[in-house]
Design a protein around this motif. Structure first.
Motif, mmCIF file in Angstrom:
data_model
loop_
_atom_site.group_PDB
_atom_site.id
_atom_site.type_symbol
_atom_site.label_atom_id
_atom_site.label_comp_id
_atom_site.label_asym_id
_atom_site.label_seq_id
_atom_site.Cartn_x
_atom_site.Cartn_y
_atom_site.Cartn_z
ATOM 1 N N ALA A 1 -3.093 -1.224 -3.108
ATOM 2 C CA ALA A 1 -3.940 -0.283 -2.380
ATOM 3 C C ALA A 1 -3.266 1.073 -2.249
ATOM 4 O O ALA A 1 -2.027 1.173 -2.197
ATOM 5 N N LEU A 2 -4.091 2.106 -2.179
ATOM 6 C CA LEU A 2 -3.645 3.469 -1.952
ATOM 7 C C LEU A 2 -4.389 4.001 -0.733
ATOM 8 O O LEU A 2 -5.540 3.617 -0.484
ATOM 9 N N GLY A 3 -3.742 4.858 0.029
ATOM 10 C CA GLY A 3 -4.385 5.364 1.226
ATOM 11 C C GLY A 3 -4.084 6.823 1.480
ATOM 12 O O GLY A 3 -3.052 7.348 1.036
ATOM 13 N N SER A 4 -5.001 7.459 2.174
ATOM 14 C CA SER A 4 -4.776 8.853 2.563
ATOM 15 C C SER A 4 -3.959 8.937 3.842
ATOM 16 O O SER A 4 -3.296 9.942 4.085
ATOM 17 N N ASP A 5 -3.998 7.883 4.668
ATOM 18 C CA ASP A 5 -3.398 7.904 6.007
ATOM 19 C C ASP A 5 -3.908 9.131 6.771
ATOM 20 O O ASP A 5 -3.155 9.822 7.459
ATOM 21 N N LEU A 6 -5.190 9.396 6.623
ATOM 22 C CA LEU A 6 -5.794 10.617 7.137
ATOM 23 C C LEU A 6 -5.733 10.682 8.659
ATOM 24 O O LEU A 6 -6.184 9.789 9.361
ATOM 25 N N HIS A 7 -5.158 11.766 9.163
ATOM 26 C CA HIS A 7 -5.182 12.127 10.574
ATOM 27 C C HIS A 7 -5.749 13.545 10.645
ATOM 28 O O HIS A 7 -5.289 14.428 9.925
ATOM 29 N N GLY A 8 -6.708 13.775 11.498
ATOM 30 C CA GLY A 8 -7.266 15.110 11.608
ATOM 31 C C GLY A 8 -8.209 15.431 10.464
ATOM 32 O O GLY A 8 -8.480 14.597 9.586
ATOM 33 N N GLN B 1 0.858 -1.183 0.000
ATOM 34 C CA GLN B 1 0.000 0.000 0.000
ATOM 35 C C GLN B 1 0.893 1.231 0.000
ATOM 36 O O GLN B 1 1.933 1.258 0.648
ATOM 37 N N ILE B 2 0.496 2.249 -0.741
ATOM 38 C CA ILE B 2 1.249 3.496 -0.830
ATOM 39 C C ILE B 2 0.372 4.647 -0.358
ATOM 40 O O ILE B 2 -0.825 4.692 -0.662
ATOM 41 N N ASN B 3 0.967 5.567 0.377
ATOM 42 C CA ASN B 3 0.252 6.763 0.809
ATOM 43 C C ASN B 3 0.218 7.803 -0.299
ATOM 44 O O ASN B 3 1.226 8.019 -0.996
ATOM 45 N N ALA B 4 -0.902 8.455 -0.423
ATOM 46 C CA ALA B 4 -1.111 9.402 -1.525
ATOM 47 C C ALA B 4 -0.136 10.563 -1.503
ATOM 48 O O ALA B 4 0.337 11.005 -2.558
ATOM 49 N N GLU C 1 -6.267 13.660 -5.775
ATOM 50 C CA GLU C 1 -5.572 13.947 -7.035
ATOM 51 C C GLU C 1 -4.746 12.772 -7.554
ATOM 52 O O GLU C 1 -3.915 12.935 -8.442
ATOM 53 N N LEU C 2 -4.976 11.582 -7.027
ATOM 54 C CA LEU C 2 -4.128 10.441 -7.380
ATOM 55 C C LEU C 2 -4.157 10.087 -8.864
ATOM 56 O O LEU C 2 -3.128 9.711 -9.432
ATOM 57 N N LYS C 3 -5.310 10.189 -9.488
ATOM 58 C CA LYS C 3 -5.387 9.856 -10.920
ATOM 59 C C LYS C 3 -4.403 10.709 -11.720
ATOM 60 O O LYS C 3 -3.761 10.223 -12.654
ATOM 61 N N LYS C 4 -4.300 11.956 -11.346
ATOM 62 C CA LYS C 4 -3.402 12.869 -12.055
ATOM 63 C C LYS C 4 -1.952 12.452 -11.871
ATOM 64 O O LYS C 4 -1.142 12.554 -12.793
ATOM 65 N N HIS C 5 -1.621 11.964 -10.692
ATOM 66 C CA HIS C 5 -0.228 11.668 -10.384
ATOM 67 C C HIS C 5 0.252 10.330 -10.938
ATOM 68 O O HIS C 5 1.432 10.196 -11.301
ATOM 69 N N ILE C 6 -0.618 9.327 -10.989
ATOM 70 C CA ILE C 6 -0.155 8.009 -11.452
ATOM 71 C C ILE C 6 -0.835 7.556 -12.727
ATOM 72 O O ILE C 6 -0.466 6.516 -13.278
ATOM 73 N N GLY C 7 -1.812 8.297 -13.212
ATOM 74 C CA GLY C 7 -2.493 7.929 -14.444
ATOM 75 C C GLY C 7 -3.728 7.086 -14.181
ATOM 76 O O GLY C 7 -3.774 6.310 -13.222
ATOM 77 N N VAL C 8 -4.694 7.241 -15.039
ATOM 78 C CA VAL C 8 -5.991 6.582 -14.860
ATOM 79 C C VAL C 8 -5.851 5.058 -14.878
ATOM 80 O O VAL C 8 -6.447 4.347 -14.062
#
Length: 236
Positions: A187-194, A161-164, A205-212
Motif C-alpha cells: 500500500a501507498l499513502g498520502s498521510d494527508l493532514h490539512g 505501507q509507504i508514504n508518498a 506523482e508516484l508513478k513517476k517515482h517508482i515506475g508504472v
C-alpha cells in the motif's frame, strides 16, 4: 484503481482535519489527483483513547462527511484507523473494530521514540496469529533506525505501507526500493493532514517515482486488502 491507503480526513477526529469544510477540500484534492479510493485512518492511541469513544467520534465524523462525499465523482471512502502499537495489544478488547471496516486488515503504527522490544515484536506476531492482516504504517520513517526490526516483521508475514512524500527524494527512494521490489509493500499513502494542495502532490506523482509496473502491482495488492470493505456510502 488508485488507492490512497493512509489519510487523516475525518473532521475533528484527530489533527488531520479541523472541520467539515477542510475535509471537503481534502476530498477535492484527492479526487483531482485521480485517486479512486481513500482509507480514512485517524490516529488511535491506546494510552489515550477508549475503543468505544474513538469509534463514536469516527462514526460521527463519517456521517457528516457522507453528506458531501457523494458529490466527488464516485470517490470511494473507507474507514479504518492508524493504531499505535503497544505491548500485549493482542489482548485489547475491541481490536477487531479498529480494522478497515468489513475486513481483518489492521494498519499498525510502530513506536518511533524507543527501541522495539522482543515483547513488542511478539505482539505483532500474536496479532497476526489471531487472523489479522497487519500492515505496518509508513515504514519509510523507520528504515534508518529500525531496519532489522522491519525486516523481522516482514519475514513474519506483516506487510508494509509507504508514504508518498518519502519517495520524492532519490536517496530515500533508493533505500526503500528493495522493499518495493520484494513485493512486501502492499500500500501507498498520502498521510494527508490539512488541505494545502502541495501536500497531495507527492501521491499524485508516484508513478513517476517508482515506475508504472511497481505502482500498479502495489495498487492491486491494496485492492485485494479492501475486498469486502464497506464504503462510506454503504455505512451511512
Amino acid at each position: 484503481m488508485i488507492i490512497d491507503f493512509h489519510s487523516h480526513i475525518l473532521p475533528r477526529v484527530d489533527h488531520g482535519s479541523k472541520n467539515s469544510e477542510e475535509a471537503e477540500k481534502q476530498l477535492g484534492l484527492i479526487r483531482q489527483a485521480g485517486t479512486d479510493a481513500v482509507v480514512a485512518t485517524s490516529h488511535f492511541y491506546p494510552h489515550v483513547h477508549k475503543v468505544e469513544d474513538f469509534l463514536s467520534a469516527v462514526d460521527g465524523a463519517a456521517a457528516r462527511m457522507s453528506g458531501f462525499a457523494a458529490s466527488y465523482d464516485d470517490l470511494k471512502v473507507y474507514l479504518g484507523a492508524e493504531v499505535l502499537l503497544c505491548e500485549m495489544m493482542e489482548n485489547m478488547e475491541g481490536l477487531d473494530r479498529l480494522c478497515i471496516r468489513g475486513t481483518r486488515c489492521l494498519l499498525l503504527e510502530m513506536p518511533s521514540a524507543s527501541a522495539w522490544s522482543r515483547t513488542l515484536m511478539s505482539t505483532v506476531e500474536s496479532i497476526m496469529d489471531e487472523g489479522y492482516t497487519v500492515v505496518l504504517a509508513h515504514i519509510d520513517r523507520y528504515v534508518k533506525r529500525f531496519e532489522e526490526g522491519i525486516d523481522t516483521l516482514l519475514s513474519m508475514g506483516a506487510l508494509a505501507q509507504i508514504n508518498a512524500d518519502s519517495l520524492v527524494s532519490f536517496f530515500d527512494r533508493k533505500k526503500l526500493r528493495p522493499y518495493i521490489e520484494s513485493g512486501r509493500v502492499c500500500a501507498l499513502g498520502s498521510d494527508l493532514h490539512g488541505s494545502d494542495p502541495r501536500s497531495y502532490k507527492p501521491f499524485a506523482e508516484l508513478k513517476k517515482h517508482i515506475g508504472v509496473e511497481h505502482f500498479e502491482g502495489i495498487m492491486k495488492s491494496s485492492q485485494k486488502l479492501l475486498e469486502g470493505a464497506k464504503t462510506l456510502g454503504e455505512l451511512f
